[in-house]
Design an enzyme around this catalytic site. Sequence first.
Site, PDB file in Angstrom:
ATOM      1  N   ARG A  75       0.837  -1.198   0.000  1.00  0.00           N
ATOM      2  CA  ARG A  75       0.000   0.000   0.000  1.00  0.00           C
ATOM      3  C   ARG A  75       0.875   1.252   0.000  1.00  0.00           C
ATOM      4  O   ARG A  75       0.545   2.254  -0.626  1.00  0.00           O
ATOM      5  CB  ARG A  75      -0.910  -0.033   1.236  1.00  0.00           C
ATOM      6  CG  ARG A  75      -1.964   1.063   1.259  1.00  0.00           C
ATOM      7  CD  ARG A  75      -2.780   0.993   2.538  1.00  0.00           C
ATOM      8  NE  ARG A  75      -3.788   2.044   2.580  1.00  0.00           N
ATOM      9  CZ  ARG A  75      -4.230   2.600   3.700  1.00  0.00           C
ATOM     10  NH1 ARG A  75      -3.732   2.207   4.856  1.00  0.00           N
ATOM     11  NH2 ARG A  75      -5.142   3.531   3.673  1.00  0.00           N
ATOM     12  N   ASP A  99     -19.575   6.044   2.592  1.00  0.00           N
ATOM     13  CA  ASP A  99     -19.650   5.115   3.721  1.00  0.00           C
ATOM     14  C   ASP A  99     -20.900   5.408   4.565  1.00  0.00           C
ATOM     15  O   ASP A  99     -21.593   4.481   5.007  1.00  0.00           O
ATOM     16  CB  ASP A  99     -18.420   5.246   4.618  1.00  0.00           C
ATOM     17  CG  ASP A  99     -17.117   5.072   3.874  1.00  0.00           C
ATOM     18  OD1 ASP A  99     -16.421   4.075   4.120  1.00  0.00           O
ATOM     19  OD2 ASP A  99     -16.802   5.951   3.050  1.00  0.00           O
ATOM     20  N   ARG A 124     -23.965   4.147   2.862  1.00  0.00           N
ATOM     21  CA  ARG A 124     -24.086   2.702   3.069  1.00  0.00           C
ATOM     22  C   ARG A 124     -24.568   2.399   4.483  1.00  0.00           C
ATOM     23  O   ARG A 124     -25.394   1.505   4.707  1.00  0.00           O
ATOM     24  CB  ARG A 124     -22.722   2.035   2.831  1.00  0.00           C
ATOM     25  CG  ARG A 124     -22.280   2.044   1.372  1.00  0.00           C
ATOM     26  CD  ARG A 124     -20.815   1.661   1.243  1.00  0.00           C
ATOM     27  NE  ARG A 124     -20.403   1.529  -0.156  1.00  0.00           N
ATOM     28  CZ  ARG A 124     -19.189   1.785  -0.614  1.00  0.00           C
ATOM     29  NH1 ARG A 124     -18.246   2.198   0.222  1.00  0.00           N
ATOM     30  NH2 ARG A 124     -18.907   1.637  -1.894  1.00  0.00           N
ATOM     31  N   HIS A 171     -11.356   7.126   5.711  1.00  0.00           N
ATOM     32  CA  HIS A 171     -12.120   6.332   4.744  1.00  0.00           C
ATOM     33  C   HIS A 171     -11.362   5.014   4.602  1.00  0.00           C
ATOM     34  O   HIS A 171     -10.513   4.842   3.736  1.00  0.00           O
ATOM     35  CB  HIS A 171     -12.211   7.049   3.402  1.00  0.00           C
ATOM     36  CG  HIS A 171     -12.812   6.208   2.304  1.00  0.00           C
ATOM     37  ND1 HIS A 171     -14.065   5.676   2.394  1.00  0.00           N
ATOM     38  CD2 HIS A 171     -12.310   5.799   1.118  1.00  0.00           C
ATOM     39  CE1 HIS A 171     -14.323   4.971   1.295  1.00  0.00           C
ATOM     40  NE2 HIS A 171     -13.264   5.035   0.510  1.00  0.00           N
TER      41      HIS A 171
END
Length: 350
Positions: free
Chosen positions: A123, A183, A186, A210
């Site tokens: 990452r 988010d 959702r 996030h």
Amino acid sequence: MQKSPSASSLGPGGLDLAQAFFKPIQNCDPPSSTKRHTKISVIGVGNVGMAIAQTILTQDLADELALVDAKSDKLRGEMLDLQHAAAFLPRTKINASVDYSVTAGSDLCIVTAGARQNPGESRLNLLQRNVALFSNIIPPLAKYSPDSILLIVSNPVDVLTYVSWKLSGFPSNRVIGSGTNLDSSRFRFLIADHLDVNAQDVQAFIVGEHGDSSVALWSSISIGGVPVLSFLKNQQIAYEKQTLENIHKAVVESAYEVISLKGYTSWAIGYSVANLARSLLRDQRKIHPVSVLAKGFYGIDGGEVFLSLPAQLGRGGVLGVTNIHLTDEEVQRLRKSAETILEFQSQLGL
């Protein structure tokens, strides 16, 4: 690469047919100079960028839409595909170019471009490549649209919003990350589905990163104006805390599920970003959980960090952060989320 040549210049010798086709009425004033012309630029025409562009067009949010991407053939193809739908959409001028000058005079610049993660790539290495990519994106956007608002969608959105702020030199209120706006949508959907109510009647926020360290603000959730946890307590209705944790876990994992099923996410983020664009450009002053400069809020003081907090958005960008009461546990989780992002930034030397 500009839009297809206008038919208005197809007369003999390049005569502008629009002038010949329409005859002005007598004693009329010239067009008002006070009419606002709204321009939005979308950087990156992948699945996310095009879902955003398409939603902006169908919701009539801009008079002009500029698309930018490094892949010229795909860029022109996407531009033409949208232009060919002109008869079915509100009138919007659509331009596209690999040159950032096409974005000049934008009110809002939406950045969706980003490097794809290679198999086995860390990452951190992916983020290093994205930071390098942003160094070629943000400065020209700031150059051609010095008064615009930057809305960052590329992931990891919190760190890249911080990078964009530094690269642009813009004041912090005009650099925003899409953050946990999706988010939270959702989250509201899952709560509404659990209780069999309309998601629009559910007020609930996910804040912080996030990502995996995001924080669900259970203490402030309300349905139809009724605070949920207070109601359950007053009615002596027992609930399992694990049930709440499972709903939050489902929010965190939902994007991964969509990606595993269809290969990418697009439509929900398209609607989410268009929703933010509407609040910003039409000065709606609505509250959205978006990534903002969080230093000084809720005891976050370890450094300059962008993460999502409920913020009021309007024509000037971030107008302020909502003073929502958090429980001690929620405050600690939010600070931990900030530390997670700051640690990641330090590994990059930011």
